[in-house]
Design a protein around this motif. Structure first.
Motif, short mmCIF file in Angstrom:
data_model
loop_
_atom_site.label_atom_id
_atom_site.label_comp_id
_atom_site.label_asym_id
_atom_site.label_seq_id
_atom_site.Cartn_x
_atom_site.Cartn_y
_atom_site.Cartn_z
N UNK A 151 0.81 -1.22 0.00
CA UNK A 151 0.00 0.00 0.00
C UNK A 151 0.84 1.27 0.00
N UNK A 152 2.16 1.12 0.18
CA UNK A 152 3.06 2.28 0.17
C UNK A 152 3.55 2.62 -1.23
N UNK A 160 7.10 6.07 -3.94
CA UNK A 160 7.14 5.17 -2.79
C UNK A 160 7.02 5.99 -1.52
N UNK A 161 6.25 5.50 -0.56
CA UNK A 161 6.24 6.09 0.77
C UNK A 161 7.15 5.22 1.63
N UNK A 186 4.73 -8.38 -8.47
CA UNK A 186 3.64 -8.49 -7.50
C UNK A 186 2.48 -9.31 -8.02
N UNK A 187 2.34 -9.37 -9.33
CA UNK A 187 1.29 -10.21 -9.92
C UNK A 187 1.58 -11.68 -9.71
N UNK A 196 4.39 -7.63 3.11
CA UNK A 196 5.48 -6.77 2.63
C UNK A 196 5.69 -7.06 1.15
N UNK A 197 6.26 -6.11 0.44
CA UNK A 197 6.55 -6.32 -0.98
C UNK A 197 7.54 -7.47 -1.13
N UNK A 198 8.55 -7.49 -0.27
CA UNK A 198 9.54 -8.57 -0.28
C UNK A 198 9.39 -9.34 1.04
#
Length: 288
Positions: A151-152, A160-161, A186-187, A196-198
């Motif tokens: 969500x960031x 990017x936040x 991410x897909x 988390x993204x990673x």
């Protein structure tokens, strides 16, 4: 008594300054080193001579100057706190040791192309390759990348936040090329565990040690023997930013530095760049 005051110092740092657990652990390490080499527990024993003796004992223990400076910074923060709260009357501080400035190594273009062009075969390799792309494109710290949440990421505005040091948020722009990489990555990730993204398969934060191991493994498969640490990618971003004509003030903001002097230390200028600049700006060449 000093031990009790140190615990009070930590509580204030934690609840009033909102420092991270990692910083609290850092202060603990500094204090443990001080108490081991200079076993005093009363504020009035703190003198310039005692503090100088502490630094001497650090060096006698074969602690490198750069590591000594790390301990000195932590203890100076505590000494400053003691003085501000009236526990010691004199403003005491230890001078940092002179450290030889080393040329910061960055990754060259062939190395970067080899990493980015590598055909990932596993989810782990895809994750590392995406992470490398993110660090090269934005220059954020590895810890900031590992705590980055889906969500960031503002895909529409390509921002990017990031939660930086001292729990300070900042916006960091990224490129259209990185957006494509992130969307594709991410897909492929299971959305139900994408905290988390990673992240791990369970959605928890990745271990730096394990991720660094995977990075070395991918680099070797890509034909690269000495890729360095993730931090070298941040230096590579900073150096390329300036060499491409980027404003160092903007770079400082992107990197999350509090002072411009910190940013200047990050920007390693290679000898070829220096030579090219000298030839281009040489007064002797112009007057010829």
């Amino acid at each position: 008594m000093l031990s009790e005051l140190f615990e009070q110092f930590l509580r204030e740092r934690k609840y009033l300054k909102n420092v991270t657990p990692k910083t609290i652990s850092y202060y603990h390490n500094c204090w443990d080193s001080f108490r081991r080499l200079v076993p005093v527990d009363e504020p009035h024993y703190l003198t310039r001579e005692l503090l100088a003796n502490y630094v001497v004992r650090l060096r006698e223990s074969d602690v490198k100057p750069v590591s000594c400076n790390t301990y000195i910074s932590g203890m100076n923060a505590f000494l400053n706190w003691l003085n501000e709260h009236g526990h010691i009357s004199e403003r005491l501080a230890m001078k940092k040791l002179r450290v030889e400035q080393q040329v910061i190594k960055t990754l060259d273009d062939p190395t970067l192309r080899a990493i980015l062009a590598f055909k990932s075969q596993t989810p782990g390799e895809c994750r590392v390759q995406t992470l490398v792309s993110l660090l090269l494109d934005t220059g954020i710290r590895i810890d900031e990348a590992l705590t980055l949440k889906p969500e960031s990421i503002d895909f529409d505005n390509m921002l990017l936040m990031v939660m930086g040091k001292g729990t300070k948020e900042r916006l960091v722009p990224f490129s259209f090329e990185l957006r494509r990489v992130l969307v594709k990555y991410m897909a492929r990730m299971p959305q139900k565990v994408l905290r988390y993204v990673f992240c791990t398969r369970e959605g928890s934060k990745l271990s730096y040690h394990n991720l660094n191991r995977d990075y070395r493994s991918l680099s070797l498969k890509a034909g690269i023997e000495k890729e360095g640490s993730f931090h070298r990618l941040r230096h590579t971003f900073a150096t390329n930013y300036v060499r491409s004509g980027g404003n160092i003030l903007y770079l400082s903001r992107v990197l999350g530095h509090t002072t411009l002097s910190m940013t200047k230390r990050y920007v390693g200028v290679e000898i070829d760049a220096l030579r090219e600049t000298q030839v281009r700006t040489s007064l002797m060449s112009r007057l010829k």
